[in-house]
Motif scaffolding. Sequence first.
Motif, mmCIF file in Angstrom:
data_model
loop_
_atom_site.group_PDB
_atom_site.id
_atom_site.type_symbol
_atom_site.label_atom_id
_atom_site.label_comp_id
_atom_site.label_asym_id
_atom_site.label_seq_id
_atom_site.Cartn_x
_atom_site.Cartn_y
_atom_site.Cartn_z
ATOM 1 N N ILE A 142 -8.440 19.347 -36.489
ATOM 2 C CA ILE A 142 -7.653 19.524 -37.709
ATOM 3 C C ILE A 142 -6.158 19.557 -37.406
ATOM 4 O O ILE A 142 -5.355 19.784 -38.322
ATOM 5 C CB ILE A 142 -8.064 20.810 -38.444
ATOM 6 C CG1 ILE A 142 -7.917 22.023 -37.524
ATOM 7 C CG2 ILE A 142 -9.486 20.695 -38.987
ATOM 8 C CD1 ILE A 142 -8.174 23.341 -38.225
ATOM 9 N N HIS A 143 -5.793 19.335 -36.128
ATOM 10 C CA HIS A 143 -4.380 19.342 -35.754
ATOM 11 C C HIS A 143 -4.165 18.317 -34.652
ATOM 12 O O HIS A 143 -5.016 18.164 -33.761
ATOM 13 C CB HIS A 143 -3.962 20.733 -35.269
ATOM 14 C CG HIS A 143 -2.476 20.903 -35.171
ATOM 15 N ND1 HIS A 143 -1.772 20.583 -34.023
ATOM 16 C CD2 HIS A 143 -1.561 21.354 -36.080
ATOM 17 C CE1 HIS A 143 -0.482 20.839 -34.232
ATOM 18 N NE2 HIS A 143 -0.333 21.305 -35.466
ATOM 19 N N PRO A 144 -3.068 17.583 -34.694
ATOM 20 C CA PRO A 144 -2.823 16.540 -33.682
ATOM 21 C C PRO A 144 -2.773 17.059 -32.247
ATOM 22 O O PRO A 144 -3.007 16.291 -31.306
ATOM 23 C CB PRO A 144 -1.445 15.975 -34.096
ATOM 24 C CG PRO A 144 -1.300 16.326 -35.531
ATOM 25 C CD PRO A 144 -2.009 17.624 -35.722
ATOM 26 N N SER A 145 -2.509 18.340 -32.065
ATOM 27 C CA SER A 145 -2.411 18.874 -30.707
ATOM 28 C C SER A 145 -3.773 19.080 -30.056
ATOM 29 O O SER A 145 -3.857 19.350 -28.866
ATOM 30 C CB SER A 145 -1.650 20.207 -30.727
ATOM 31 O OG SER A 145 -2.359 21.176 -31.477
ATOM 32 N N GLY A 146 -4.843 18.964 -30.837
ATOM 33 C CA GLY A 146 -6.177 19.117 -30.272
ATOM 34 C C GLY A 146 -6.526 17.976 -29.331
ATOM 35 O O GLY A 146 -6.217 16.811 -29.590
ATOM 36 N N LYS A 147 -7.192 18.313 -28.230
ATOM 37 C CA LYS A 147 -7.585 17.298 -27.258
ATOM 38 C C LYS A 147 -8.810 16.534 -27.750
ATOM 39 O O LYS A 147 -9.507 16.961 -28.672
ATOM 40 C CB LYS A 147 -7.895 17.966 -25.915
ATOM 41 C CG LYS A 147 -6.724 18.751 -25.331
ATOM 42 C CD LYS A 147 -7.138 19.437 -24.036
ATOM 43 C CE LYS A 147 -6.000 20.273 -23.471
ATOM 44 N NZ LYS A 147 -6.401 21.004 -22.237
ATOM 45 N N LYS A 148 -9.068 15.401 -27.121
ATOM 46 C CA LYS A 148 -10.246 14.617 -27.464
ATOM 47 C C LYS A 148 -11.450 15.210 -26.743
ATOM 48 O O LYS A 148 -11.691 14.946 -25.569
ATOM 49 C CB LYS A 148 -10.045 13.150 -27.076
ATOM 50 C CG LYS A 148 -8.943 12.459 -27.882
ATOM 51 C CD LYS A 148 -8.821 10.995 -27.500
ATOM 52 C CE LYS A 148 -7.741 10.300 -28.324
ATOM 53 N NZ LYS A 148 -7.608 8.862 -27.970
ATOM 54 N N VAL A 149 -12.176 16.043 -27.470
ATOM 55 C CA VAL A 149 -13.318 16.741 -26.880
ATOM 56 C C VAL A 149 -14.532 16.601 -27.789
ATOM 57 O O VAL A 149 -14.429 16.242 -28.968
ATOM 58 C CB VAL A 149 -12.998 18.230 -26.661
ATOM 59 C CG1 VAL A 149 -11.899 18.421 -25.627
ATOM 60 C CG2 VAL A 149 -12.618 18.895 -27.981
ATOM 61 N N ASP A 150 -15.694 16.901 -27.223
ATOM 62 C CA ASP A 150 -16.940 16.924 -27.966
ATOM 63 C C ASP A 150 -17.541 18.326 -27.871
ATOM 64 O O ASP A 150 -17.200 19.112 -26.979
ATOM 65 C CB ASP A 150 -17.931 15.904 -27.407
ATOM 66 C CG ASP A 150 -17.486 14.467 -27.671
ATOM 67 O OD1 ASP A 150 -17.026 14.203 -28.802
ATOM 68 O OD2 ASP A 150 -17.574 13.636 -26.751
ATOM 69 N N LEU A 151 -18.435 18.604 -28.789
ATOM 70 C CA LEU A 151 -19.075 19.911 -28.842
ATOM 71 C C LEU A 151 -20.389 19.895 -28.077
ATOM 72 O O LEU A 151 -21.235 19.035 -28.300
ATOM 73 C CB LEU A 151 -19.325 20.305 -30.301
ATOM 74 C CG LEU A 151 -20.114 21.585 -30.548
ATOM 75 C CD1 LEU A 151 -19.335 22.791 -30.040
ATOM 76 C CD2 LEU A 151 -20.421 21.731 -32.031
ATOM 77 N N PHE A 197 -5.615 27.088 -32.826
ATOM 78 C CA PHE A 197 -6.983 26.776 -33.260
ATOM 79 C C PHE A 197 -6.990 25.373 -33.882
ATOM 80 O O PHE A 197 -6.965 25.231 -35.111
ATOM 81 C CB PHE A 197 -7.478 27.808 -34.277
ATOM 82 C CG PHE A 197 -7.536 29.216 -33.749
ATOM 83 C CD1 PHE A 197 -8.648 29.672 -33.076
ATOM 84 C CD2 PHE A 197 -6.458 30.069 -33.922
ATOM 85 C CE1 PHE A 197 -8.699 30.969 -32.587
ATOM 86 C CE2 PHE A 197 -6.493 31.362 -33.439
ATOM 87 C CZ PHE A 197 -7.618 31.811 -32.754
ATOM 88 N N PRO A 198 -7.037 24.339 -33.040
ATOM 89 C CA PRO A 198 -6.911 22.972 -33.562
ATOM 90 C C PRO A 198 -8.228 22.335 -34.005
ATOM 91 O O PRO A 198 -8.243 21.181 -34.401
ATOM 92 C CB PRO A 198 -6.340 22.211 -32.366
ATOM 93 C CG PRO A 198 -6.905 22.919 -31.177
ATOM 94 C CD PRO A 198 -7.029 24.362 -31.570
ATOM 95 N N TYR A 215 -12.889 28.490 -36.972
ATOM 96 C CA TYR A 215 -11.915 27.703 -36.222
ATOM 97 C C TYR A 215 -12.096 27.959 -34.734
ATOM 98 O O TYR A 215 -12.361 29.091 -34.314
ATOM 99 C CB TYR A 215 -10.497 28.056 -36.654
ATOM 100 C CG TYR A 215 -10.231 27.798 -38.122
ATOM 101 C CD1 TYR A 215 -9.803 26.552 -38.569
ATOM 102 C CD2 TYR A 215 -10.432 28.804 -39.070
ATOM 103 C CE1 TYR A 215 -9.569 26.309 -39.908
ATOM 104 C CE2 TYR A 215 -10.208 28.566 -40.415
ATOM 105 C CZ TYR A 215 -9.779 27.322 -40.832
ATOM 106 O OH TYR A 215 -9.555 27.077 -42.166
ATOM 107 N N VAL A 216 -11.951 26.901 -33.936
ATOM 108 C CA VAL A 216 -12.185 26.980 -32.496
ATOM 109 C C VAL A 216 -10.857 26.951 -31.759
ATOM 110 O O VAL A 216 -9.988 26.113 -32.039
ATOM 111 C CB VAL A 216 -13.084 25.809 -32.024
ATOM 112 C CG1 VAL A 216 -13.352 25.917 -30.524
ATOM 113 C CG2 VAL A 216 -14.390 25.798 -32.807
ATOM 114 N N GLU A 217 -10.717 27.855 -30.805
ATOM 115 C CA GLU A 217 -9.503 27.934 -30.007
ATOM 116 C C GLU A 217 -9.410 26.728 -29.074
ATOM 117 O O GLU A 217 -10.426 26.102 -28.738
ATOM 118 C CB GLU A 217 -9.492 29.233 -29.208
ATOM 119 C CG GLU A 217 -8.115 29.663 -28.753
ATOM 120 C CD GLU A 217 -8.095 31.119 -28.313
ATOM 121 O OE1 GLU A 217 -7.056 31.540 -27.763
ATOM 122 O OE2 GLU A 217 -9.085 31.830 -28.525
#
Length: 249
Positions: A142-151, A197-198, A215-217
């Motif tokens: 939900i924020h551009p600063s979030g890395k490209k990750v999977d759950l 929390f991106p 929201y996930v840190e």
Amino acid sequence: MEINWDFELNTIELACTILAWMVLAFWLWRIYNAQHIEERPDLWKVIFTVFIGLFSFSLTLPLFDEVLSLAVLPLGVWILYGILKRYERWQAYRKYAWIGFLGNYIFFGAAILAIGLSGLVYPKDSIETYLADVSNVELIPIHPSGKKVDLNITKLQESLVTFEHEQSNVVQWYEEIREQKWPTEENKEPGKAQEKFPYLLTGVKAKAGEHVQVYVELDGKGLLVTTEDRQYYFRSNTASFLKERGSEE
């Protein structure tokens, strides 16, 4: 036998409300049957009187992290008195009007009982209260600063028991983001803020059936749970349940 508590309604609040109505109905039945037959008003008129008697001026009280209403002035009783006194019927309906007003205290007690029982069945300091079922959750940046990750759902399920409730320092979080965003003496150009929390977890199901947002840190070790009226922060010291995109872990 396993009981499924995952209903759309909070079953404890519903059960306590039904119990309050049953107590009020039993009280009305006892009074009505104790009255001489020739003095009894029609039952439908008695029930209508009780409902009108429930109307009151109430004070709003914050108790046990909830907001409850406490009846203080019997508005319904006054209305009935003004109407029935003109027709000399007040004495026949007076006790039923007051049953209606005092019924407010039955519902007040039921609300306190529901809060106490909910605290036992749905503890607010337990992450599993808000993430009762994570089998269908998805991770959304939900924020551009979030890395490209999977759950990693499996790791998330395994690590839920390790999350502990901690006090959230919203002011400090805001100041940290503000310091990143606004220019300083060393850096005249505003930088790109790193959101704490991106990520957002969707498809979350809470035990009490209430709507929550989780929201996930950034590091995948913190969860911020937002309910209709409060926020709860949970932190785990185990490995992150996020994995870099393309990683086989």
